[in-house]
Design an enzyme around this catalytic site. Structure first.
Site, PDB file in Angstrom:
ATOM      1  N   TYR A 126       0.812  -1.224   0.000  1.00  0.00           N
ATOM      2  CA  TYR A 126       0.000   0.000   0.000  1.00  0.00           C
ATOM      3  C   TYR A 126       0.840   1.267   0.000  1.00  0.00           C
ATOM      4  CZ  TYR A 126      -4.654  -1.993   0.950  1.00  0.00           C
ATOM      5  OH  TYR A 126      -5.847  -2.637   0.869  1.00  0.00           O
ATOM      6  N   LYS A 129       3.866 -15.179   1.835  1.00  0.00           N
ATOM      7  CA  LYS A 129       4.005 -15.876   0.545  1.00  0.00           C
ATOM      8  C   LYS A 129       5.498 -16.111   0.344  1.00  0.00           C
ATOM      9  CE  LYS A 129       2.282 -17.530  -3.276  1.00  0.00           C
ATOM     10  NZ  LYS A 129       1.320 -18.675  -3.336  1.00  0.00           N
ATOM     11  N   ASP A 137      -2.352 -18.168   0.137  1.00  0.00           N
ATOM     12  CA  ASP A 137      -3.397 -18.876  -0.618  1.00  0.00           C
ATOM     13  C   ASP A 137      -3.986 -20.009   0.216  1.00  0.00           C
ATOM     14  OD1 ASP A 137      -0.895 -20.093  -0.796  1.00  0.00           O
ATOM     15  OD2 ASP A 137      -1.115 -20.716  -2.887  1.00  0.00           O
ATOM     16  N   ASP A 140      -5.784  -7.128   4.285  1.00  0.00           N
ATOM     17  CA  ASP A 140      -6.999  -6.521   3.727  1.00  0.00           C
ATOM     18  C   ASP A 140      -7.922  -7.619   3.216  1.00  0.00           C
ATOM     19  OD1 ASP A 140      -8.717  -4.472   2.663  1.00  0.00           O
ATOM     20  OD2 ASP A 140      -7.879  -4.915   0.685  1.00  0.00           O
ATOM     21  N   ASP A 179     -11.478  -9.468   5.230  1.00  0.00           N
ATOM     22  CA  ASP A 179     -12.829  -9.495   4.650  1.00  0.00           C
ATOM     23  C   ASP A 179     -13.378 -10.921   4.643  1.00  0.00           C
ATOM     24  OD1 ASP A 179     -13.001  -6.780   4.154  1.00  0.00           O
ATOM     25  OD2 ASP A 179     -13.691  -7.038   2.082  1.00  0.00           O
TER      26      ASP A 179
HETATM   27  C1  IPM Z   1     -10.146  -1.546   4.577  1.00  0.00           C
HETATM   28  C2  IPM Z   1     -10.507  -0.931   3.259  1.00  0.00           C
HETATM   29  C3  IPM Z   1      -9.417   0.048   2.884  1.00  0.00           C
HETATM   30  C4  IPM Z   1      -8.143  -0.739   2.707  1.00  0.00           C
HETATM   31  C5  IPM Z   1      -9.725   0.894   1.632  1.00  0.00           C
HETATM   32  C6  IPM Z   1     -11.045   1.645   1.764  1.00  0.00           C
HETATM   33  C7  IPM Z   1      -8.607   1.838   1.312  1.00  0.00           C
HETATM   34  O1  IPM Z   1     -10.708  -1.915   2.308  1.00  0.00           O
HETATM   35  O2  IPM Z   1     -10.042  -0.808   5.571  1.00  0.00           O
HETATM   36  O3  IPM Z   1      -9.962  -2.757   4.627  1.00  0.00           O
HETATM   37  O4  IPM Z   1      -7.901  -1.318   1.644  1.00  0.00           O
HETATM   38  O5  IPM Z   1      -7.357  -0.787   3.666  1.00  0.00           O
HETATM   39 MG    MG Z   2     -10.612  -3.897   3.066  1.00  0.00          MG
END
Ligand code: IPM
Ligand code: MG
Length: 362
Positions: free
Chosen positions: A143, A194, A226, A250, A254
């Protein structure tokens, strides 16, 4: 003695202001009950800041955040700002806030609440009892690595570059947070990388292995990213604490959040070496339901609880809020996103009122 905390509120975009209003009410009530005085100051971030000032993170906002004990953020972004250049997008404001406050450690819990188990898309026996903490590195890796950009080559063709980089110091400080987190939880830490392909990951794995000798009470394991993604959906109960870099974190956070079936329930904490930390829901700004009193405020309220626990050292207040959330769920109260047969559907404001009632009844 009254304790005093100055909190910067960043309601942001979409459903942000609605869910923030609920969290603030909840904090006020708990504050009264426990003799904690919150001084709230509000600032602009994301699309709301772009509309008002032309930039997603005005200098004044960052300054206000720096001058507070903790930052409570709701959500940013929306269709309206999606086509702006990257440096002007709402997300850039969020990344600037993380970098500006040096918030290198992101704690994202994924807990299956027994009341909501049927909201998961996975089978009950796979997810029942899941309680995972993802510790994501937040200010380095792909990032933020340099060089980055879209460059023209000699042939006129464009070529885009991002850089994944971690120094030993960056790995060690997130490793320390992760080992200490695991110590306070189930004592198991899985480091995800990885390293079969990437040098960055080789260094990551070496440092984590080194650090482990300082934490004999934590059992360290390693997985390739993975495989980790596969294991998360195959048998998530094997995980206790996961530590990983920015991009992998990230993605995996999720996936972990979705195991619970209710991303609208999950809070997060972003912490640096010192105050203030930023506390925010894992979910986004849900522009499709903004302003309709349909949003689920519980992740925002639980983020306020995380702020009390990890940012302000107010454990009793945090416990009270978390108990109130469980109590309204036990009463069968649900917002649309977690609704199921036989439950009572409430809007955002009514859910807030139910929380206040629960708080006042104990
Ligand atoms: C998160 C989001 C952010 C990230 C975006 C909105 C920049 O997806 O907080 O996980 O990728 O970190
Ligand atoms: Mg995110």
């Amino acid at each position: 003695m009254t304790q005093h905390h100055r909190i910067t509120l960043l309601p942001g975009d979409g459903i942000g202001p609605e869910i923030m209003a609920v969290a603030v009410e909840v904090l006020k009530v708990v504050g009264q009950q426990l003799d904690i005085e919150f001084e709230f100051q509000e600032a602009l971030i994301g699309g709301a800041a772009i509309d008002a000032t032309g930039e997603p993170l005005p200098a004044q906002t960052l300054e206000m955040c720096r001058n507070s004990d903790a930052v409570l953020l709701a959500a940013i972004g929306g269709y309206k700002w999606d086509s702006l250049p990257r440096n002007l997008r709402p997300e850039t404001g969020l990344l600037g806030l993380r970098a500006g406050l040096k918030l290198f450690a992101n704690l994202r819990p994924a807990i299956i609440l027994p009341q909501l188990i049927d909201a998961s898309s996975l089978k009950r026996d796979v997810v029942e009892g899941v309680d995972i903490m993802v510790v994501r590195e937040l200010t380095g890796g792909l990032y933020f690595g340099e060089p980055r950009g879209i460059f023209a080559t000699e042939t006129g063709e464009k070529r885009a570059v991002n850089t994944m980089a971690y120094s030993e110091a960056e790995i060690d400080r997130i490793g320390k947070v992760a080992f200490e987190t695991a110590q306070k939880r189930g004592g198991k830490l899985c480091s995800v990388d990885k390293s079969n392909v990437l040098e960055v990951s080789q260094l990551w794995r070496d440092r984590m292995t080194q650090l482990a000798s300082n934490y004999p009470d934590v059992e360290l394991s390693h997985l390739y990213v993975d495989n980790a993604a596969m294991q998360l959906v195959r048998s998530p109960k094997q995980f206790d604490t996961i530590v990983t870099g920015n991009l992998f974190g990230d993605i995996l956070s999720d996936a972990a959040a979705m195991l619970t079936g209710s991303i609208g329930m999950l809070p997060s904490a972003s912490l640096g070496e010192s105050k203030p930390g930023v506390f925010e829901p894992v979910h986004g700004s849900a522009p499709d339901i903004a302003g309709q009193d349909k949003a689920n405020p519980l992740a925002q309220v639980l983020s306020a609880a995380m702020m009390l626990r990890y940012g302000l050292n107010q454990k009793t207040a945090a416990d009270r809020i978390e108990q109130a959330v469980l109590q309204v769920l036990d009463q069968g109260k649900r917002t649309g996103d977690i609704m199921s047969a036989g439950m009572t559907q409430l809007g955002c404001r009514a859910m807030g009122e139910a929380l206040i009632d629960a708080l006042q009844s104990t």
